[in-house]
Design an enzyme around this catalytic site. Structure first.
Site, PDB file in Angstrom:
ATOM      1  N   GLY A 189     -15.795  12.928  -3.077  1.00 14.49           N
ATOM      2  CA  GLY A 189     -17.030  12.118  -3.189  1.00 14.49           C
ATOM      3  C   GLY A 189     -18.287  13.047  -3.640  1.00 14.49           C
ATOM      4  O   GLY A 189     -17.837  14.062  -4.556  1.00 14.49           O
ATOM      5  N   GLU A 190     -19.390  13.000  -3.284  1.00 11.81           N
ATOM      6  CA  GLU A 190     -20.488  13.952  -3.608  1.00 11.81           C
ATOM      7  C   GLU A 190     -20.880  14.664  -2.363  1.00 11.81           C
ATOM      8  O   GLU A 190     -21.402  14.116  -1.276  1.00 11.81           O
ATOM      9  CB  GLU A 190     -21.741  12.935  -4.069  1.00 11.81           C
ATOM     10  N   SER A 191     -20.821  15.988  -2.446  1.00 13.65           N
ATOM     11  CA  SER A 191     -20.741  16.802  -1.157  1.00 13.65           C
ATOM     12  C   SER A 191     -22.254  16.662  -0.565  1.00 13.65           C
ATOM     13  O   SER A 191     -22.257  16.684   0.724  1.00 13.65           O
ATOM     14  CB  SER A 191     -20.375  18.380  -1.463  1.00 13.65           C
TER      15      SER A 191
ATOM     16  N   CYS B  25     -11.241  18.143  -2.581  1.00 16.11           N
ATOM     17  CA  CYS B  25     -12.519  17.989  -3.430  1.00 16.11           C
ATOM     18  C   CYS B  25     -13.660  18.376  -2.988  1.00 16.11           C
ATOM     19  O   CYS B  25     -14.018  19.495  -2.440  1.00 16.11           O
ATOM     20  CB  CYS B  25     -12.415  16.654  -4.279  1.00 16.11           C
TER      21      CYS B  25
ATOM     22  N   ARG C  56     -19.122  24.388  -6.693  1.00 13.80           N
ATOM     23  CA  ARG C  56     -19.418  23.088  -6.659  1.00 13.80           C
ATOM     24  C   ARG C  56     -19.351  22.819  -8.450  1.00 13.80           C
ATOM     25  O   ARG C  56     -19.816  23.388  -9.087  1.00 13.80           O
ATOM     26  CB  ARG C  56     -20.616  22.746  -5.957  1.00 13.80           C
TER      27      ARG C  56
ATOM     28  N   ILE D 123     -11.332  16.144 -10.519  1.00 18.51           N
ATOM     29  CA  ILE D 123     -12.412  15.209 -10.761  1.00 18.51           C
ATOM     30  C   ILE D 123     -13.898  15.767 -10.488  1.00 18.51           C
ATOM     31  O   ILE D 123     -14.132  15.937  -9.233  1.00 18.51           O
ATOM     32  CB  ILE D 123     -12.487  13.818 -10.373  1.00 18.51           C
ATOM     33  N   ARG D 124     -14.645  16.473 -11.404  1.00 19.54           N
ATOM     34  CA  ARG D 124     -15.921  17.159 -10.764  1.00 19.54           C
ATOM     35  C   ARG D 124     -15.618  18.075  -9.760  1.00 19.54           C
ATOM     36  O   ARG D 124     -16.430  18.228  -8.805  1.00 19.54           O
ATOM     37  CB  ARG D 124     -17.037  16.112 -10.708  1.00 19.54           C
TER      38      ARG D 124
ATOM     39  N   HIS E 161      -7.146  15.746  -5.927  1.00 19.97           N
ATOM     40  CA  HIS E 161      -7.124  14.496  -5.182  1.00 19.97           C
ATOM     41  C   HIS E 161      -5.697  13.845  -5.093  1.00 19.97           C
ATOM     42  O   HIS E 161      -5.112  13.080  -5.895  1.00 19.97           O
ATOM     43  CB  HIS E 161      -7.947  13.345  -5.899  1.00 19.97           C
TER      44      HIS E 161
ATOM     45  N   GLU F  50      -4.418  11.990  -2.960  1.00 23.35           N
ATOM     46  CA  GLU F  50      -4.350  10.559  -2.585  1.00 23.35           C
ATOM     47  C   GLU F  50      -4.284   9.519  -3.524  1.00 23.35           C
ATOM     48  O   GLU F  50      -3.900   8.383  -3.379  1.00 23.35           O
ATOM     49  CB  GLU F  50      -5.798  10.421  -1.767  1.00 23.35           C
TER      50      GLU F  50
END
Length: 207
Positions: free
Chosen positions: A51-53, A83, A112, A143-144, A184, A186
């Site tokens: 997600g977005e940390s 991630c 990051r 992904i990012r 990721h 998952e």
């Protein structure tokens, strides 16, 4: 005699929650979602999804989970972060937001968004011998994603990138019962990373 399935929570504030739940259950765990302190207290292990940390950091405070989770990590709770979850477990973060805080526990420095924007994401097959045990490599989807710039002496490096402009960068680590990957697993349908983590939790529960 087979040991009972451990109960592993998935922090359900952001990210691929359903996919992590499915992978954990395929790996032999009883998976539950965690949004509240009472739910956190009932788990044997925890997954921190991507997600977005910075957003997850803020939501941990809103839901009053942050300090309790820090305490449980310090007490030895097994945690797997993918991630953004890797960033949350890191003791040190480069290129973080000015007020960004982590849960800590992993003696690593992560960068990051090291892979750049979402359009600059990366895919690579990773050997991960400790997890694959002679099987085919794990598909790494970044992904990012962050990567590990520095790892402490007690941190085991499980995987590095083997090609591309980021060749040699660390993308999977373990320290004690804390596991983190930049990628990721998952979303690939391959449950081997989660199965490995389920075994970590099962061993912890068995003492």
């Amino acid at each position: 005699m087979t040991s009972p399935a451990p109960t592993i929570g998935v922090l359900a504030l952001q990210g691929d929650v359903r996919e992590h739940v499915a992978a954990l259950e395929a790996g032999g765990a009883r998976a539950v979602t965690v949004r509240r302190v009472a739910e956190l207290r009932g788990v044997d292990g925890l997954v921190l999804p991507g997600g977005e940390s910075t957003t997850i950091d803020r939501l941990l405070r809103v839901f009053e989970l942050r300090e309790v989770l820090r305490e449980r990590i310090a007490e030895g709770l097994p945690v797997y972060g993918s991630c953004a979850g890797m960033i949350l477990l890191a003791d040190r973060v480069l290129d973080g937001a000015p007020d960004q805080q982590t849960l800590g526990g992993l003696d690593v420095t992560v960068r990051r968004n090291a892979f750049g924007r979402q359009v600059d994401s990366w895919e690579e097959d990773l050997p991960l011998p400790e997890i694959t045990r002679g099987g085919p490599p794990v598909e790494g989807i970044f992904i990012r994603a962050p990567w590990v710039e520095e790892a402490g002496e007690e941190v085991r490096v499980l995987a590095r990138l083997g090609s591309g402009p980021a060749a040699g960068r660390i993308v999977a680590v373990r320290q004690g019962d804390l596991l983190a990957t930049s990628f990721h697993p998952e979303i690939t349908g391959d449950d081997r990373v989660h199965r490995y983590f389920v075994d970590v939790v099962r061993e912890r529960v068995a003492g």
